[in-house]
Scaffold this active site. Sequence first.
Site, PDB file in Angstrom:
ATOM      1  N   ASP A 181     -33.141  -1.260   5.958  1.00 38.19           N
ATOM      2  CA  ASP A 181     -32.152  -1.870   6.187  1.00 38.19           C
ATOM      3  C   ASP A 181     -32.140  -3.023   7.102  1.00 38.19           C
ATOM      4  O   ASP A 181     -33.184  -3.663   7.275  1.00 38.19           O
ATOM      5  CB  ASP A 181     -30.984  -0.732   6.735  1.00 38.19           C
ATOM      6  CG  ASP A 181     -31.517  -0.210   8.446  1.00 38.19           C
ATOM      7  OD1 ASP A 181     -32.697  -0.871   8.662  1.00 38.19           O
ATOM      8  OD2 ASP A 181     -30.743   0.086   9.143  1.00 38.19           O
ATOM      9  N   GLU A 232     -24.799   8.470   7.686  1.00 34.69           N
ATOM     10  CA  GLU A 232     -25.345   7.361   6.997  1.00 34.69           C
ATOM     11  C   GLU A 232     -24.394   6.256   6.466  1.00 34.69           C
ATOM     12  O   GLU A 232     -24.290   5.144   6.460  1.00 34.69           O
ATOM     13  CB  GLU A 232     -26.697   7.632   6.167  1.00 34.69           C
ATOM     14  CG  GLU A 232     -27.882   8.041   6.670  1.00 34.69           C
ATOM     15  CD  GLU A 232     -28.459   7.460   7.779  1.00 34.69           C
ATOM     16  OE1 GLU A 232     -28.292   6.011   7.474  1.00 34.69           O
ATOM     17  OE2 GLU A 232     -29.292   7.853   8.464  1.00 34.69           O
ATOM     18  N   TYR A 290     -31.100   2.508   0.672  1.00 32.81           N
ATOM     19  CA  TYR A 290     -31.267   2.801   1.857  1.00 32.81           C
ATOM     20  C   TYR A 290     -30.733   4.458   2.291  1.00 32.81           C
ATOM     21  O   TYR A 290     -31.400   5.307   2.913  1.00 32.81           O
ATOM     22  CB  TYR A 290     -30.447   2.097   2.851  1.00 32.81           C
ATOM     23  CG  TYR A 290     -30.284   2.234   4.108  1.00 32.81           C
ATOM     24  CD1 TYR A 290     -31.549   2.216   5.133  1.00 32.81           C
ATOM     25  CD2 TYR A 290     -29.124   3.315   4.626  1.00 32.81           C
ATOM     26  CE1 TYR A 290     -31.519   2.702   6.369  1.00 32.81           C
ATOM     27  CE2 TYR A 290     -29.447   3.736   5.958  1.00 32.81           C
ATOM     28  CZ  TYR A 290     -30.260   3.511   6.855  1.00 32.81           C
ATOM     29  OH  TYR A 290     -30.384   3.833   7.983  1.00 32.81           O
TER      30      TYR A 290
END
Length: 353
Positions: free
Chosen positions: A134, A35, A116
């Site tokens: 996002d 991520e 996020y």
Amino acid sequence: MKHPFTEKLLAWYAENGRTLPWRGTTDPYRIWVSEIILQQTRVAQGYDYYCRFVERFPDVQSLAAAHEDEVMRYWQGLGYYSRARNLHAAAREVVRLGGMPRTYEGVRKLKGVGDYTAAAICSIAYGLPYAVVDGNVYRVLARWMGIEEPIDSTAGKKLFAQLAQELLDPQQPSRYNQAIMDFGALQCTPTAPDCLFCPLNDSCVALHTGKVDRLPVKEKKTKVTHRYFHYFFVRAADYTFIYKRGPGDIWQHLYELPLVETDGPVEEGRLLESEAYRRLVDGVQVLSVRQVAAEVKHVLSHRVIHASCHELLIPPGARLNGDFLKVSTADLQNFAVPRLVSHFFSLILTQNP
Ligand code: SF4
């Protein structure tokens, strides 16, 4: 009962979901690394970086134990280097804590982890019901619901976070979050959404009102600044000079060549007469100066760097003025440098290793 949006999205994902190296795992460390890499990077570019990174640092302990210079080398070329510094600092914190936090609040507190990333880690690794929000999610929801509230306004952020949370399937938050990320990346793309074959096209407000290319709305325009960098690759026999960039500016902790920055474009002659250049070579016998590149444009998120590069030859044993590291040109590959500087290295070293 699932919302019809959620049902269609999950059905689409079952058929179209991407097979990626960080999928199919519930290891929070690997999900975290993926991520962070994907925060500002396209999947195609991030794929190899991820594989190399987790091969060298397969767990949080190995990352925490590594020297920052090595971590930066594995990040070299990806840009947004604060991501790597934060990831490294947070890995040390996780080791200090005795393991990865298991709650959203705990994960969210780690350096470099925003809403996020915390939602992605918690939903995918722990199955906790936190919806990711996002750019993909903003786009899909803004279009499908016809929302004109700017995504970068406080009210917009709140609204989208709330809607994303309402649509999340609490029974399978991991699948839902990965589904909406893939849907935004493959189906409802920024410039060429495939509306014709979209499973949501019968209920998509933007499609029915002709607003697909106008949504989502952004309030603020990003101001772009221009900077003018002039690099000097100095040769003293087999040695050259580099230094580590300090805090408070781009490329913090990366290495680069001696640099003169000017307020605007300057001609070569004026650059070599400038005060900053003279200070660099004051008292040093410069045997030759060769322009390697007149202007290379390097675009970052809020800046455009206009860079030139010169090669200077000085006698063996001579030193430039300033706090530079003298390194063998053969060892340059061991230092993490910005992509722009790496470009100049290859220009110069392929011509004359
Ligand atoms: S119909 Fe088009 S704009 Fe609407 S959700 Fe599908 S791909 Fe996106």
